[in-house]
Write a protein that holds these residues in place. Structure first.
Motif, PDB file in Angstrom:
ATOM      1  N   SER A 130       0.826  -1.221   0.000  1.00  0.00           N
ATOM      2  CA  SER A 130       0.000   0.000   0.000  1.00  0.00           C
ATOM      3  C   SER A 130       0.857   1.267   0.000  1.00  0.00           C
ATOM      4  N   GLY A 131       2.134   1.150   0.432  1.00  0.00           N
ATOM      5  CA  GLY A 131       2.997   2.328   0.440  1.00  0.00           C
ATOM      6  C   GLY A 131       3.483   2.736  -0.945  1.00  0.00           C
ATOM      7  N   LEU A 132       3.314   1.862  -1.942  1.00  0.00           N
ATOM      8  CA  LEU A 132       3.790   2.188  -3.287  1.00  0.00           C
ATOM      9  C   LEU A 132       2.846   3.177  -3.972  1.00  0.00           C
ATOM     10  N   LYS A 133       3.445   4.104  -4.716  1.00  0.00           N
ATOM     11  CA  LYS A 133       2.619   5.099  -5.409  1.00  0.00           C
ATOM     12  C   LYS A 133       2.323   4.673  -6.849  1.00  0.00           C
ATOM     13  N   CYS A 134       2.633   3.433  -7.186  1.00  0.00           N
ATOM     14  CA  CYS A 134       2.377   2.969  -8.555  1.00  0.00           C
ATOM     15  C   CYS A 134       0.955   2.405  -8.665  1.00  0.00           C
ATOM     16  N   ASP A 135       0.538   2.091  -9.903  1.00  0.00           N
ATOM     17  CA  ASP A 135      -0.833   1.619 -10.104  1.00  0.00           C
ATOM     18  C   ASP A 135      -0.983   0.139  -9.710  1.00  0.00           C
ATOM     19  N   ASP A 136      -2.244  -0.322  -9.657  1.00  0.00           N
ATOM     20  CA  ASP A 136      -2.520  -1.684  -9.199  1.00  0.00           C
ATOM     21  C   ASP A 136      -1.954  -2.733 -10.149  1.00  0.00           C
ATOM     22  N   HIS A 137      -1.921  -2.409 -11.437  1.00  0.00           N
ATOM     23  CA  HIS A 137      -1.393  -3.355 -12.405  1.00  0.00           C
ATOM     24  C   HIS A 137       0.054  -3.716 -12.048  1.00  0.00           C
ATOM     25  N   LEU A 138       0.853  -2.706 -11.754  1.00  0.00           N
ATOM     26  CA  LEU A 138       2.259  -2.956 -11.407  1.00  0.00           C
ATOM     27  C   LEU A 138       2.363  -3.709 -10.078  1.00  0.00           C
ATOM     28  N   LYS A 139       1.505  -3.353  -9.130  1.00  0.00           N
ATOM     29  CA  LYS A 139       1.537  -4.077  -7.843  1.00  0.00           C
ATOM     30  C   LYS A 139       1.235  -5.564  -8.052  1.00  0.00           C
ATOM     31  N   GLN A 140       0.253  -5.855  -8.908  1.00  0.00           N
ATOM     32  CA  GLN A 140      -0.074  -7.260  -9.194  1.00  0.00           C
ATOM     33  C   GLN A 140       1.105  -7.985  -9.842  1.00  0.00           C
ATOM     34  N   LEU A 141       1.783  -7.263 -10.730  1.00  0.00           N
ATOM     35  CA  LEU A 141       2.955  -7.844 -11.399  1.00  0.00           C
ATOM     36  C   LEU A 141       4.053  -8.190 -10.380  1.00  0.00           C
ATOM     37  N   LEU A 142       4.279  -7.292  -9.433  1.00  0.00           N
ATOM     38  CA  LEU A 142       5.283  -7.540  -8.388  1.00  0.00           C
ATOM     39  C   LEU A 142       4.921  -8.792  -7.592  1.00  0.00           C
ATOM     40  N   LEU A 143       3.652  -8.896  -7.220  1.00  0.00           N
ATOM     41  CA  LEU A 143       3.208 -10.046  -6.422  1.00  0.00           C
ATOM     42  C   LEU A 143       3.335 -11.338  -7.222  1.00  0.00           C
ATOM     43  N   GLN A 144       2.956 -11.277  -8.495  1.00  0.00           N
ATOM     44  CA  GLN A 144       2.978 -12.466  -9.346  1.00  0.00           C
ATOM     45  C   GLN A 144       4.400 -13.002  -9.513  1.00  0.00           C
ATOM     46  N   TYR A 145       5.344 -12.098  -9.782  1.00  0.00           N
ATOM     47  CA  TYR A 145       6.729 -12.545  -9.970  1.00  0.00           C
ATOM     48  C   TYR A 145       7.289 -13.174  -8.697  1.00  0.00           C
ATOM     49  N   ALA A 146       6.982 -12.578  -7.557  1.00  0.00           N
ATOM     50  CA  ALA A 146       7.478 -13.146  -6.293  1.00  0.00           C
ATOM     51  C   ALA A 146       6.878 -14.540  -6.078  1.00  0.00           C
ATOM     52  N   ARG A 147       5.588 -14.693  -6.394  1.00  0.00           N
ATOM     53  CA  ARG A 147       4.934 -16.007  -6.241  1.00  0.00           C
ATOM     54  C   ARG A 147       5.523 -17.043  -7.195  1.00  0.00           C
ATOM     55  N   ASP A 148       5.881 -16.629  -8.404  1.00  0.00           N
ATOM     56  CA  ASP A 148       6.375 -17.580  -9.410  1.00  0.00           C
ATOM     57  C   ASP A 148       7.857 -17.899  -9.240  1.00  0.00           C
ATOM     58  N   MET A 149       8.654 -16.901  -8.887  1.00  0.00           N
ATOM     59  CA  MET A 149      10.117 -17.022  -9.009  1.00  0.00           C
ATOM     60  C   MET A 149      10.841 -17.360  -7.710  1.00  0.00           C
ATOM     61  N   LEU A 150      10.196 -17.156  -6.551  1.00  0.00           N
ATOM     62  CA  LEU A 150      10.908 -17.422  -5.299  1.00  0.00           C
ATOM     63  C   LEU A 150      10.698 -18.849  -4.768  1.00  0.00           C
ATOM     64  N   PRO A 151       9.470 -19.377  -4.736  1.00  0.00           N
ATOM     65  CA  PRO A 151       9.316 -20.745  -4.200  1.00  0.00           C
ATOM     66  C   PRO A 151      10.217 -21.796  -4.866  1.00  0.00           C
ATOM     67  N   PRO A 152      10.465 -21.731  -6.174  1.00  0.00           N
ATOM     68  CA  PRO A 152      11.319 -22.774  -6.782  1.00  0.00           C
ATOM     69  C   PRO A 152      12.751 -22.837  -6.239  1.00  0.00           C
ATOM     70  N   ILE A 153      13.229 -21.769  -5.611  1.00  0.00           N
ATOM     71  CA  ILE A 153      14.611 -21.819  -5.089  1.00  0.00           C
ATOM     72  C   ILE A 153      14.645 -22.122  -3.587  1.00  0.00           C
ATOM     73  N   ARG A 154      13.473 -22.457  -3.004  1.00  0.00           N
ATOM     74  CA  ARG A 154      13.414 -22.526  -1.531  1.00  0.00           C
ATOM     75  C   ARG A 154      14.362 -23.559  -0.926  1.00  0.00           C
ATOM     76  N   HIS A 155      14.682 -24.633  -1.672  1.00  0.00           N
ATOM     77  CA  HIS A 155      15.589 -25.652  -1.105  1.00  0.00           C
ATOM     78  C   HIS A 155      17.056 -25.271  -1.265  1.00  0.00           C
ATOM     79  N   GLN A 156      17.317 -24.213  -2.015  1.00  0.00           N
ATOM     80  CA  GLN A 156      18.713 -23.844  -2.294  1.00  0.00           C
ATOM     81  C   GLN A 156      19.066 -22.463  -1.758  1.00  0.00           C
ATOM     82  N   VAL A 157      18.108 -21.837  -1.069  1.00  0.00           N
ATOM     83  CA  VAL A 157      18.373 -20.457  -0.648  1.00  0.00           C
ATOM     84  C   VAL A 157      18.887 -20.432   0.788  1.00  0.00           C
ATOM     85  N   GLY A 158      19.917 -19.616   1.006  1.00  0.00           N
ATOM     86  CA  GLY A 158      20.406 -19.346   2.346  1.00  0.00           C
ATOM     87  C   GLY A 158      19.999 -17.928   2.709  1.00  0.00           C
TER      88      GLY A 158
END
Ligand SMILES: [Zn+2]
Length: 287
Positions: free
Chosen positions: A146-174
């Protein structure tokens, strides 16, 4: 496009600035709280477009002798103009499978979007990944954007990338807390604000130092105007304080400054002035 790789040395370390491509942002996104006439004047002085900021995405590859390290994985398929990292690494004879350490500075799409290849497999399958615990936990929970001054489309994009790109590395991340020496000569610096757990890097070898501020400074004009921030800085006060700390550290130590979104290859020097800082682009020691 111009050059997409640039070799240089920091002491004994072989470094490569490697482009993942570019993306064009509206100027008002980069200078969110700046008066229009002031940022247009600053762009005009530099003979830059007044409304569109062509923004490079420049990752850093490091061969320390013992380790092959990559800083951020680029944007992947975010845009037709991005996702060039692997091709550019291969063109320099660097096989993604030989990279043993991938440092993810924060969870934004242009920094984690290359974690997976087009088949959905890890692009750097043999790497240990490193990220700040605060950053990982932020994106793994229900992130409050909510602190971001960008539009909702960009906020959704940020959330989507984090959901797609972070869980796959969970066994290899320190996950690291605060500041840590990841490898000899490779140290993280806490630089929160752009995101809650954003980190910068300090690379040192044989008395030479590189500070990669990553997204603590998004445009060279923001070195002259330390009070201006962007629509994607989640915590502006912290972001400005982190930026100032990194610039002071770079100026006082004589370090080369690198930034992910500066004109390629993203290298320069910063020094203190009466009112703040000044910046001179420069391509480092090609050794
Ligand atoms: Zn970025």
């Amino acid at each position: 496009m111009g050059a997409e790789t640039y070799r240089f040395k920091i002491g004994a370390f072989n470094c490569l600035a490697v482009s993942d491509g570019t993306f064009v942002y509206p100027a008002e996104m980069v200078f969110a709280n700046a008066p229009k006439e002031e940022y247009e004047a600053a762009l005009g002085e530099r003979r830059l477009s007044l409304d569109k900021i062509e923004t490079p995405y420049t990752c850093l590859y490091l061969d320390t002798g013992g380790h092959r390290v990559l800083l951020d994985t680029g944007a992947g398929k975010l845009a037709p103009t991005t996702g060039r990292l692997v091709k550019n690494l291969l063109s320099e004879g660097i096989d993604p499978e030989t990279i043993d350490t991938v440092i993810l500075t924060h969870g934004h799409p242009d920094h984690i979007g290359g974690n997976l290849d087009s088949k959905g497999n890890l692009t750097f399958p043999n790497a240990r990944y490193v990220m700040s615990r605060e950053e990982w936990d932020f994106w793994a929970s229900k992130p409050d954007l909510s602190g971001l001054k960008c539009d909702d489309h960009l906020k959704q994009l940020l959330l989507q990338y984090a959901r797609d790109m972070l869980p796959p590395i969970r066994h290899q991340v320190g996950l690291i807390d605060g500041e840590a020496e990841i490898l000899p000569g490779v140290r993280t610096l806490a630089a929160p604000g752009h995101t809650p757990g954003h980190i910068a890097l300090e690379i040192s070898s044989q008395g030479e130092v590189l500070i990669d501020a990553v997204d603590a400074v998004l445009h060279p004009i923001l070195i002259d105007r330390p009070d201006w921030y962007s629509v994607v800085d989640l915590l502006p006060d912290k972001a400005l304080a982190s930026r100032r700390r990194l610039l002071e550290r770079a100026a006082d130590s004589g370090a080369t400054l690198m930034a992910f979104h500066f004109p390629f290859p993203g290298l320069g020097r910063v020094r203190r002035t009466k009112l703040g800082f000044s910046y001179t682009p420069g391509s480092g020691n090609t050794g």
